[in-house]
Design an enzyme around this catalytic site. Structure first.
Site, short mmCIF file in Angstrom:
data_model
loop_
_atom_site.label_atom_id
_atom_site.label_comp_id
_atom_site.label_asym_id
_atom_site.label_seq_id
_atom_site.Cartn_x
_atom_site.Cartn_y
_atom_site.Cartn_z
N LYS A 161 -8.13 17.89 -7.61
CA LYS A 161 -7.57 18.26 -8.91
C LYS A 161 -7.50 19.78 -9.05
O LYS A 161 -8.39 20.49 -8.60
CB LYS A 161 -8.47 17.72 -10.04
CG LYS A 161 -8.08 16.34 -10.55
CD LYS A 161 -8.77 16.05 -11.87
CE LYS A 161 -8.47 14.65 -12.36
NZ LYS A 161 -9.20 14.31 -13.59
N SER A 211 -6.62 15.71 -23.07
CA SER A 211 -6.74 17.06 -22.48
C SER A 211 -5.42 17.45 -21.83
O SER A 211 -5.03 18.63 -21.86
CB SER A 211 -7.85 17.08 -21.43
OG SER A 211 -9.10 16.83 -22.01
N HIS A 235 -13.05 13.56 -27.35
CA HIS A 235 -14.31 13.48 -26.61
C HIS A 235 -15.50 13.68 -27.57
O HIS A 235 -16.49 12.96 -27.52
CB HIS A 235 -14.40 14.58 -25.54
CG HIS A 235 -13.37 14.52 -24.46
ND1 HIS A 235 -12.59 15.60 -24.11
CD2 HIS A 235 -12.99 13.52 -23.64
CE1 HIS A 235 -11.79 15.26 -23.12
NE2 HIS A 235 -11.99 14.01 -22.81
N ARG A 280 -8.40 4.69 -25.55
CA ARG A 280 -7.36 5.03 -26.53
C ARG A 280 -6.27 3.97 -26.58
O ARG A 280 -5.78 3.60 -27.63
CB ARG A 280 -6.71 6.37 -26.18
CG ARG A 280 -7.60 7.56 -26.40
CD ARG A 280 -7.12 8.76 -25.65
NE ARG A 280 -7.31 8.58 -24.22
CZ ARG A 280 -7.13 9.51 -23.32
NH1 ARG A 280 -6.69 10.69 -23.67
NH2 ARG A 280 -7.37 9.27 -22.05
#
Ligand code: ADP
Length: 155
Positions: A45, A132, A21, A94
């Site tokens: 979440k 993460s 990030h 990514r």
């Protein structure tokens, strides 16, 4: 030429912020007058770090960098962009899986708010394995994550 301030939002959970990030934000800094790191809240979440700690880690990471702001938000990212006057959404890519996922969100956001453009930045190859999710897994088993997170992330 427009004199309007160029503001971008970099939305995410940042649970926690990683070197991946950090790299995307730093690379985009020359392109904008202001980058707002938007910590999104999703009630479905479960987070590893509290909102306070996630926000603190980001603030510490970019301490002294006046063009970077940190804000929390809930609800639609495009609504948050409109509230803060941002015309750009930043996302990192990514893998091709990231691309497929991000493409749908970007196209949906464009349908909802055509005035907001999503900008994709391809990950530095040395950082593209960092997520993460994996950092949290390592933490869960007391592993050392120092290589993957900014120094400000003190666990
Ligand atoms: P979300 O909860 O929306 O998946 P994250 O906090 O995981 O958000 O990530 C926010 C953004 O950062 C996403 O665009 C994601 O693709 C990007 N990102 C995450 N890790 C990396 C990395 N290692 N390199 C480049 N971009 C990354």
């Amino acid at each position: 030429m427009s004199s309007e301030k160029k503001i971008a939002v970099f939305p995410g959970s940042f649970d926690p912020i990683t070197r991946g990030h950090e790299s995307i934000i730093k690379r985009c800094l020359p392109l904008f007058d202001e980058i707002i790191v938007g910590i999104g809240y999703n009630s479905n979440k479960n987070y590893f770090f509290s909102q306070d700690r996630r926000e603190h880690f980001i603030q510490q990471t970019f301490q002294g960098e006046t063009k970077i702001k940190v804000n929390r938000y809930s609800g639609l990212t495009v609504n948050f962009c409109n509230e803060v006057g941002a015309k750009y959404i930043l996302r990192g890519l990514r893998t091709s899986a990231d691309f497929e996922f991000e493409r749908a969100i970007a196209q949906m956001n464009r349908d909802l708010a055509p005035e907001i453009e999503t900008i994709f930045v391809v990950s530095d190859p040395a950082l593209s394995h960092i997520s993460s999710t994996i950092v949290r897994d390592i933490l869960l088993y007391q592993g050392n994550v120092n290589k993957f997170v900014p120094d400000a992330v003190k666990i």
